[in-house]
Scaffold this active site. Sequence first.
Site, PDB file in Angstrom:
ATOM      1  N   LYS A 126       0.693  -1.496  -0.142  1.00 47.33           N
ATOM      2  CA  LYS A 126       0.303   0.478   0.062  1.00 47.33           C
ATOM      3  C   LYS A 126       0.547   1.280  -0.271  1.00 47.33           C
ATOM      4  O   LYS A 126       1.933   1.100   0.713  1.00 47.33           O
ATOM      5  CB  LYS A 126      -0.772  -0.637   1.740  1.00 47.33           C
ATOM      6  CG  LYS A 126      -2.251   1.334   0.923  1.00 47.33           C
ATOM      7  CD  LYS A 126      -3.130   0.342   0.017  1.00 47.33           C
ATOM      8  CE  LYS A 126      -4.690   1.246   0.026  1.00 47.33           C
ATOM      9  NZ  LYS A 126      -5.212  -0.242  -0.026  1.00 47.33           N
ATOM     10  N   ASP A 166      -7.149   4.121  -5.250  1.00 43.48           N
ATOM     11  CA  ASP A 166      -7.681   4.105  -3.413  1.00 43.48           C
ATOM     12  C   ASP A 166      -8.128   5.154  -3.849  1.00 43.48           C
ATOM     13  O   ASP A 166      -8.054   6.374  -4.368  1.00 43.48           O
ATOM     14  CB  ASP A 166      -6.490   3.764  -2.283  1.00 43.48           C
ATOM     15  CG  ASP A 166      -7.293   2.999  -1.703  1.00 43.48           C
ATOM     16  OD1 ASP A 166      -7.196   1.543  -1.099  1.00 43.48           O
ATOM     17  OD2 ASP A 166      -7.104   4.089  -0.609  1.00 43.48           O
TER      18      ASP A 166
HETATM   19  N1  GLU Z   1      -7.416   0.081  -3.259  1.00 42.99           N
HETATM   20  C1  GLU Z   1      -7.889  -1.200  -3.848  1.00 42.99           C
HETATM   21  C2  GLU Z   1      -7.605  -1.962  -2.444  1.00 42.99           C
HETATM   22  O1  GLU Z   1      -8.288  -1.753  -0.719  1.00 42.99           O
HETATM   23  C3  GLU Z   1      -7.723  -1.837  -4.582  1.00 42.99           C
HETATM   24  C4  GLU Z   1      -5.850  -2.115  -4.993  1.00 42.99           C
HETATM   25  C5  GLU Z   1      -5.288  -2.828  -5.706  1.00 42.99           C
HETATM   26  O2  GLU Z   1      -6.510  -2.914  -6.988  1.00 42.99           O
HETATM   27  O3  GLU Z   1      -4.326  -2.946  -6.106  1.00 42.99           O
HETATM   28  O4  GLU Z   1      -8.174  -3.565  -2.576  1.00 42.99           O
END
Ligand code: GLU
Length: 449
Positions: A126, A166
């Site tokens: 993340k 996100d």
């Molecule tokens: N931000 C999204 C999540 O919390 C998607 C992340 C992604 O597609 O890598 O899972």
Amino acid sequence: MNTYIESVLKGVSIRHSSQPEFVQAVHEVLSSLSPVVDAHPEYEKADLLNRIVEPERMFTFRVVWMDDQGQYHTNRGWRCQFNGAIGPYKGGIRFQPNVNESIIKFLGFEQTFKNSLTGLPIGGGKGGSDFDPAGKSDAEIMRFCQSFVSALYRYIGPDVDVPAGDMGVGGREIGYMYGQYRRLKGAWENGVFTGKGLSYGGSLIRPEATGYGAMYYLEQVLRHQGDTIEGKRIGVTGYGNVAWGIVKKAAELGAVCCYISGSDGYIHDPDGINTPEKIDYMLEMREKHTGVKAYAEKFGCEYVPGAKFAGVDDIDVYMPAATQNEINLEDAKKLAASNVRYYIEVSNMPTTAEAVEYLRSREDIVVAPSKAVNAGGVGVSALEMAQNSERLVWTAEEVDAHLRSMMINIHNVSAEAAEEYGLGYDLISGANIAGFKKVATAMMEQGIF
Ligand code: GLU
């Protein structure tokens, strides 16, 4: 609770006393794992839990950008490469002023188990920045994204770490970030980001995937309870990309989404947000950060400023889809006292620890955890990576069919894991156990690392 888990939790609480969100997420996962750790003494011998709560790597960097008036600004950027045991680090980037190390780390930890649940080879990661995209011009957004990637590009790649969107990061931002990556690397390597535009390697259904996946998961919960989706009345918090996907699929399945909310308050549309005009307007609201008031003004329905809709008596399903810890104990008590029988978490960790504990103690409410319910988003990101690797483009029907079977599988493996350890229909423990087991097995088999 298993004594090894207790000692690991104690250590985490002490070491990270200034990171409350991270400590909360670790407690939530580890407190489900007693039966598994009891059954596998080798985990304690290998001190697996102390390893799994420590990110493989986490770093912070400076992001300097210039606004349209020529003023310089300095923001902070982070990337957390939490766990790479089952695949390249994978997870979104969040731009929001309240982003800090604790938030990025809790999201990276959650992502590790969520990604494992998808059944696809993606590790957990993340990232983000305390940059506030609200009110910024397109040129400012572009310069910020370029500066962010200039600092990050050496540490990511299609087989290394694959960021995506996100909160505050959508298709436009991913485009600017990928463009800068390509410029710096001098290579196409377009599996490095997901959530891309369709003209340069994005996947059909990726924008809808998180919301659609949540609805497919809800269908399975209803099925398990001998209930159906038709006519169900749903309240969704938030009005961003995820809420939009939920509303769109709900209308298609014959359910009625009649509440959405923003930081400004909530709206109540008793007929449901169910026409293409209403649904598409949510995209405009998101892009312009209008708040939900704009919806009430445009479609002439009730708007309640500065309030939450927990406790209203005309919904069966409550789906928090805004942000972490948005539902506290007071909200939980209110919604449990209403007609809500399905509490389906969608945003990452939307419920405070006491509120989850309270809701789980209510036998008349089914509670489903976000790391399972929202996994369709990152799941379709993994399908985008697959398409990029094979240099092919799948049809919307193909992607949607994969997404649907992925969500059915996530529901079923969670329910089965809980059943296996004698926990009944406990979707929270089941998701934690199933997500953990795959990562744990991979870590054990890869030796000390
Ligand atoms: N931000 C999204 C999540 O919390 C998607 C992340 C992604 O597609 O890598 O899972």
